[in-house]
Design an enzyme around this catalytic site. Structure first.
Site, PDB file in Angstrom:
ATOM      1  CG  HIS A  10      -1.638   1.052   1.438  1.00  8.68           C
ATOM      2  ND1 HIS A  10      -1.671   2.364   1.816  1.00  8.68           N
ATOM      3  CD2 HIS A  10      -3.098   0.843   1.269  1.00  8.68           C
ATOM      4  CE1 HIS A  10      -2.721   2.888   1.973  1.00  8.68           C
ATOM      5  NE2 HIS A  10      -3.681   2.242   1.652  1.00  8.68           N
ATOM      6  CG  ASP A  40       0.733  -2.215   6.295  1.00  9.97           C
ATOM      7  OD1 ASP A  40      -0.442  -2.461   7.032  1.00  9.97           O
ATOM      8  OD2 ASP A  40       0.508  -1.359   4.967  1.00  9.97           O
ATOM      9  CD  GLN A  83      -6.797  -4.513   4.436  1.00 12.88           C
ATOM     10  OE1 GLN A  83      -7.851  -5.328   4.824  1.00 12.88           O
ATOM     11  NE2 GLN A  83      -7.076  -3.116   3.949  1.00 12.88           N
ATOM     12  CE  LYS A 109      -6.992   0.015   6.512  1.00 14.12           C
ATOM     13  NZ  LYS A 109      -7.792   0.561   5.439  1.00 14.12           N
ATOM     14  CB  CYS A 163      -3.621   3.152  -1.475  1.00 14.99           C
ATOM     15  SG  CYS A 163      -4.979   4.338  -1.167  1.00 14.99           S
TER      16      CYS A 163
END
Ligand SMILES: Cc1ncc(COP(=O)(O)O)c(C=O)c1O
Lengths: 416, 148
Positions: free
Chosen positions: A133, A208, A211, A234, A374
């Site tokens: 991202h 990261d 997700q 999220k 993104c």
């Protein structure tokens, strides 16, 4: 079969009962961008303002004490949620800020001849991946530009897997930063394997986890990460709060990104000293009610069960891949098998731009994301300008997947 | 608002059969514009002579709305003196940005009024204006060149 009782869970999410565009039931397939919020989380935010609102870590009055307690309890809940220690959880605005906080540690340490672990020199390498991202790409470009270090990246295979080439990790590698689960491909990366190789050469590992933390059990130690970043919004929590988890010994050496109130130890007219982590990285009054609500969201997710949520999403992903495969001219961008894969399904349709496809889906009440999500370089890698992306969460069901497939079919007919 | 009023026949026709497509010589200015939210892009050239638009040529990648609106723009503006071009340009932008509250004037906009429905979909406004903004930018640059 899904391990979740989705019909019951859906009742917890007030927004799911609204209609959109000409009285269609809302089919929300954009949780990868931001999730919807259950009533308990919304109540927690409101309750904070109604009963305990005060600035944290300031003032000796009862409200300030109660607000600080609630804020710090949320920190402890979140730490436990990812298997870390409470002093290792830094509240940020979102994952983007959390990733920048680490990137700036390298920049600032380099500018100030700070702790060695964070100093970069020409010849040093920062290693990322082609599926990042922008939030885990652009900050590293900046670090490279400002320190003279070189930015390199692992590629992505045609079927949307990380092309992990261990020989790219060398003595020059100082930091490896990668996504745990791709927000476009759905691919779950072998982070532990990459981290082990990185640690062998003494590089730091940033993950990261935007997700992954909302969608599956994540344990920072099992991952082998030195830092992980994720966003509250999220994972059923309000916007405005994110998290950087960092190993205590590293946070202790790290220079701050933002300076000002609440992050100091002593202040004189000509210089200051800084507080210990995590306060050192939390300048200014934070988003307190949102952090408290994030703690409640973690509890909610724990109650439902992260493993069950993951299995549920894999189940829906299987249905979506199967349904879309039955339509002419659809190409999936990402793995078409379910191994090491989460609930993001991105695709292109022959001759239809994703914006147009998304518009037809929207007209059917189906909310998806269109564009590059993104991750522009990743789209370029696959030779497409944009994709249509459906992402699943605990409140989605088989009917939602059917609506996606049906809506896509309608778009194919409309633009035929 | 329904799909058919957004995607009117005229729009679908221009999408499938774009008018004036391709990059041509000669030209006085060339610009490249992108829509950073979806990655759509256009390279557009303008040739001017005595304040008359001699040619608008373009290569674009994007959705039906952006492709069709550029094609309609070509038909509306190409060959016209700038004195006529700017009022059309202004009316189109005003309609698209009007949130559905601006009554378009068919006498000024011709086929352009087919895009009136776009104004009800804020997420598509940038699509409809991609080519038009590129044209404005290129023309201003071309004029600057004329005077130097
Ligand atoms: C993989 C990944 N990383 C980073 C981000 C950035 O999150 P935020 O915008 O909340 O900072 C996102 C969300 O869009 C994401 O999906």
């Amino acid at each position: 079969m899904s391990p979740l009782d989705v019909a019951t869970l859906r009742k917890d999410f007030p927004i799911l009962s609204r209609t959109v565009r000409n009285d269609r039931d809302l089919v929300y397939l954009d949780s990868g961008a931001t999730s919807q919020k259950p009533a308990v989380v919304l109540d927690a935010e409101r309750d904070f303002y109604e009963t305990r609102n005060a600035a944290v870590h300031r003032g000796a009055h009862q409200l300030a004490e109660e607000a600080t307690d609630a804020f710090e309890m949320a920190r402890a809940t979140i730490a436990a949620f990812v298997g870390g220690h409470v002093s290792e959880v830094v509240f940020t605005r979102n994952a983007t800020e959390a990733l920048n906080l680490v990137a700036y540690a390298f920049q600032n340490a380099t500018a100030d001849a700070g702790p060695d672990r964070f100093v970069l020199e020409p010849g040093d390498e920062i290693l990322i991946t082609e599926m990042e991202h922008h939030a885990n790409l652009v900050p590293w470009q900046q670090v490279a530009r400002r320190t003279g270090a070189t930015l390199r990246w692992f590629g992505v295979t045609d079927d949307g897997r990380l092309d992990f080439d261990p020989s790219m990790i060398t003595d020059r590698t100082k930091v490896v930063s990668l996504t745990h689960q791709s927000n476009v491909l759905g691919t779950i990366n072998p982070v532990a394997q990459v981290a082990a190789a990185a640690h062998e050469v003494g590089a730091l590992v940033v993950v990261d986890a935007c997700q992954s933390v909302p969608h599956m059990p994540v344990d920072v130690h099992a991952l082998g990460a030195d830092f992980i970043a994720f966003s509250g919004h999220k994972m059923l929590a309000p916007t405005g709060v994110g998290v950087l988890w960092g190993r205590a010994d590293l946070l202790a050496q790290m220079p701050p990104m933002l300076t000002g109130g609440s992050m100091i130890e002593q202040v004189f007219m000509d210089h200051s000293t800084f507080a210990a982590p995590p306060q050192r990285f939390e300048a200014g009054v934070p988003n307190i009610a949102q952090a408290v609500a994030l703690g409640v969201a973690c509890d909610y997710l724990t109650d439902v069960g992260l493993q069950a949520i993951h299995e549920h999403e894999v189940y829906l992903t299987g249905l979506a891949l199967e349904g879309l495969a039955g339509l002419p001219g659809i190409r999936i961008i990402g793995p078409t098998d379910l191994a090491d894969r989460g609930g993001a399904v991105s695709f292109v349709a022959d001759g239809i731009h994703s914006h147009d496809l998304g518009q037809v889906l929207d007209d059917s009440g189906v909310a998806v994301r269109v564009g590059h999500h993104c991750a522009w370089p990743l789209h370029r890698r696959f030779g497409v300008a944009a994709t249509t992306r459906a992402t699943f969460y605990l409140y989605n069901d088989e009917q939602d997947v059917a609506a996606l497939v049906e809506g896509t079919k309608r778009a194919l007919e409309f633009f035929a | 608002m329904n799909l058919e009023s957004l995607y009117q026949e005229i729009i679908l026709d221009h999408y499938k059969h774009g008018r004036g497509k391709g990059l041509r010589e000669p030209f006085d200015a060339q610009v490249q514009h992108v829509n950073p939210t979806c990655g759509d892009e256009i390279t557009l050239r303008v040739a001017l002579h005595d304040a008359v638009v001699q040619d608008i040529s373009y290569a674009a990648m994007g959705c039906s709305i952006s492709q069709a609106s550029t094609s309609v723009m070509y038909e509306l503006l190409n060959g016209k003196p700038l004195g006529e071009v700017w009022p059309i340009h202004e009316a189109f932008v005003k309609m698209i940005e009007g949130r559905g509250k601006v009554e378009p004037d068919e006498d000024v906009l011709g086929d352009g009024i087919a895009f009136a429905g776009v104004a009800s979909y804020p997420a598509r406004v940038k699509c409809a204006l991609l080519g038009w903004m590129a044209f404005k930018d290129a023309t201003v640059q071309a004029l600057g060149k004329d005077y130097t």
